[in-house]
Design an enzyme around this catalytic site. Sequence first.
Site, short mmCIF file in Angstrom:
data_model
loop_
_atom_site.label_atom_id
_atom_site.label_comp_id
_atom_site.label_asym_id
_atom_site.label_seq_id
_atom_site.Cartn_x
_atom_site.Cartn_y
_atom_site.Cartn_z
N HIS A 185 -0.69 -7.38 -4.92
CA HIS A 185 -0.79 -7.55 -3.48
C HIS A 185 -2.22 -7.97 -3.13
O HIS A 185 -3.19 -7.49 -3.74
CB HIS A 185 -0.47 -6.25 -2.75
CG HIS A 185 0.96 -5.85 -2.85
ND1 HIS A 185 1.97 -6.54 -2.21
CD2 HIS A 185 1.57 -4.83 -3.53
CE1 HIS A 185 3.14 -5.95 -2.47
NE2 HIS A 185 2.91 -4.92 -3.27
N CYS A 207 5.45 -8.75 -6.12
CA CYS A 207 5.97 -7.39 -6.27
C CYS A 207 7.51 -7.40 -6.30
O CYS A 207 8.11 -7.92 -7.23
CB CYS A 207 5.42 -6.48 -5.19
SG CYS A 207 5.58 -4.72 -5.58
#
Length: 499
Positions: free
Chosen positions: A437, A328
């Site tokens: 994630h 991310c």
Amino acid sequence: MSKIIMVQGTMSNAGKSLLVAGLCRIFKQDGYRVAPFKSQNMALNSYITEEGLEMGRAQVMQAEAAGIKPSVLMNPILLKPTNDIGSQVIVNGEVIGNMKAREYFAYKKELIPDIMKAFHELEKQADIIVIEGAGSPAEINLKENDIVNMGLAQLLNAPVLLVGDIDRGGVFAQLLGTLMLLEKEEKGRVKGLIINKFRGDKTILDPGITMLEDRGHVPVVGVVPYINISLEEEDSLTSRFDRREEAQIDIAVIRFPRISNFTDFFVFEQIEGVSVRYVDSVRDLHYPDMIILPGSKNTMGDLKWMRQNGLEAAVKKRQGDCIIFGICGGFQMMGSRILDPYGVEEGGEVGGMSFFSMETVLEKEKVRTQVYGTFQDTTGRLSVLNGLELEGYEIHMGRSTVNELTHTPLCSLSNRLNGEEKADGVSVEDVYGTYVHGIFDKGEIALRVVKELAARKGLSIEEGFMMDYGTFKETQYDKLADTLREYLDIDAIYHIMND
């Protein structure tokens, strides 16, 4: 109408989240439909539901303990700090904007209808709702507009269990001081006291408990020992950040000032012979087998922080000696440039670490989706992952454009909400990045990574010690429930709910 019980603490990190999870598991085991609830959560660890909505990970963990799917009904307000004086405000799973602390303090009572609507919807699905407070109900400067501690207890007519942390010391002062600072009506809502994280012989504590009950006029319903358990946390006060021991296989996670979703790496902690260290200085980096650049709530600011303290240069110097993996915000940092034309973070632009030929533009709209897919065409040492299925979620404010002529994607993904397919991430020799994630959580992904790290050092990793991560978490919820059954007066807690 659901039965309710509320767990408040004398301070942050008193153990409220785990106690709520444990009670959820106990009530589930006893045959009830149970759900957790926290009206307002402040955390940088968040999760995306099947509907593409954002919520705090503590309530996800508690939902798992209750055996139900996470829902934003369990956490209608989420605050994600963007700096020391302001946060991104998320209501019912969607961003409504950034607010400074004073601005939000004046605004938050307007969110009471959202809180009540979420709670009443949750009541339709649960026989028992276990509510978690935040911080302390004795924060007298915040009581006026409280919507998460005694203010919420009053709105819901909830009985309260007050938890103190003896491991930090001063637990009697914590509990008695909190009771003294409560208004008469508020104190009347406290039906039981819990001493948490106790180490040693409880009989030594008994005289203090007697005095505590005599002076506080509230019964102690349990003394819970310090539990050696591994469950996902979201609190920035986690003791995980203090770990310094290095095992045979060492993984270093860069601890950004605004680190988010550090739960992504808990799966590695379950593998024997692996250390997961959170590093915020060059002197502590050492020579890990894998360096992870995690998520960040302020990607540009945290990249500048790395640049200023020398960690960027130290990480780049390790290229070729270890695996480097970004997720991310960490992935965004690994490109050539980050642009912020809308002032989402700091405005302007900043040069990246240039591991990848990739440009990221921060956008106003947040990407929020669950995904699933397969590792495909992964290069370098993590080519051992090719063909493995993965699942996780994306939650980010930017979109990245990769030079497809020179870079190979890490994996192929499908959007769980609409089925849209895409390539994700970058794989360049032993340097990798992704927006996903939870990418290491499924099946044997984490184990294969560790086995590859071990093989390079001439070590072998036994496969028998590690079960599926989801199964492992189930064993931990049961262990938590068993411990609470032993050390809490569960009959008294049922009586409090039914009174």
